[in-house]
Design a protein around this motif. Sequence first.
Motif, mmCIF file in Angstrom:
data_model
loop_
_atom_site.group_PDB
_atom_site.id
_atom_site.type_symbol
_atom_site.label_atom_id
_atom_site.label_comp_id
_atom_site.label_asym_id
_atom_site.label_seq_id
_atom_site.Cartn_x
_atom_site.Cartn_y
_atom_site.Cartn_z
ATOM 1 N N GLN A 113 -30.610 38.739 -78.722
ATOM 2 C CA GLN A 113 -29.611 39.236 -77.774
ATOM 3 C C GLN A 113 -28.231 38.815 -78.247
ATOM 4 O OE1 GLN A 113 -29.915 41.261 -75.336
ATOM 5 N NE2 GLN A 113 -32.113 41.262 -75.007
ATOM 6 N N PRO A 114 -27.216 39.579 -78.075
ATOM 7 C CA PRO A 114 -27.313 40.995 -77.763
ATOM 8 C C PRO A 114 -28.055 41.724 -78.877
ATOM 9 C CG PRO A 114 -25.007 40.294 -77.829
ATOM 10 C CD PRO A 114 -25.840 39.152 -78.226
ATOM 11 N N ARG A 115 -28.729 42.785 -78.523
ATOM 12 C CA ARG A 115 -29.545 43.506 -79.496
ATOM 13 C C ARG A 115 -28.701 44.112 -80.605
ATOM 14 N NH1 ARG A 115 -32.052 44.355 -74.699
ATOM 15 N NH2 ARG A 115 -34.188 43.636 -74.604
ATOM 16 N N LYS A 116 -27.503 44.562 -80.258
ATOM 17 C CA LYS A 116 -26.626 45.178 -81.248
ATOM 18 C C LYS A 116 -25.492 44.227 -81.587
ATOM 19 C CE LYS A 116 -27.602 49.851 -79.747
ATOM 20 N NZ LYS A 116 -27.039 51.104 -79.271
ATOM 21 N N GLN A 117 -25.230 44.058 -82.872
ATOM 22 C CA GLN A 117 -24.164 43.156 -83.322
ATOM 23 C C GLN A 117 -22.810 43.540 -82.729
ATOM 24 O OE1 GLN A 117 -25.969 40.336 -84.659
ATOM 25 N NE2 GLN A 117 -24.002 40.263 -85.638
ATOM 26 N N CYS A 118 -22.563 44.836 -82.566
ATOM 27 C CA CYS A 118 -21.261 45.280 -82.063
ATOM 28 C C CYS A 118 -21.058 44.942 -80.587
ATOM 29 C CB CYS A 118 -21.071 46.772 -82.309
ATOM 30 S SG CYS A 118 -20.869 47.168 -84.070
ATOM 31 N N GLU A 119 -22.092 44.470 -79.899
ATOM 32 C CA GLU A 119 -21.947 44.025 -78.519
ATOM 33 C C GLU A 119 -21.446 42.590 -78.429
ATOM 34 O OE1 GLU A 119 -25.708 44.670 -76.595
ATOM 35 O OE2 GLU A 119 -25.569 46.835 -76.775
#
Length: 168
Positions: A113-119
């Motif tokens: 988490q977060p699943r996406k690096q851009c988050e």
Amino acid sequence: MLTSWKNSEDPSPGQFSLELDPTSNSYILKWNRSKQYWTSGSWDENGHIFSLVPEMRLNYIYNYSYVTNENESYFTYSLYDASITSQLSMHVSGQIQQVSWLRSQGWNLFWSQPRKQCEVYGLCGAFSRCNENSLPFCNCLMGYEPKSVTRCVPRMHSQITISLPEAR
């Protein structure tokens, strides 16, 4: 509290932290110890999971427990199979990862988490944008150029000299 390293070679405290919030019975990820960018959701006593971490429902490996009372609040997990090694870590990018060592497969990512690096808050820094479909993820905005992997600075143009008319 779990804190990221400053960078991949410097283990001093970095910008990201995972902290327990006893008021909401949840974990939160923070940037610079102030800006929240992710939450686990509150603890579901019946399901023995944090509401926004659905992977916890697949609890064939882990036994989760959350304790909260007037004196303390804490979360623990143990392994059903003591021969399995598990690790919860925080990457320098601010992403937390739960991995387990499985003899037949090696290190296996159970969840992150977060699943996406851009988050991740502020991952790319000022004057840049994050795009998960490109490598590197971080790219400078038009008119800026990379100074480092996570820092963009204004692109220097050739100096233009403007001559002003002489005062009469």
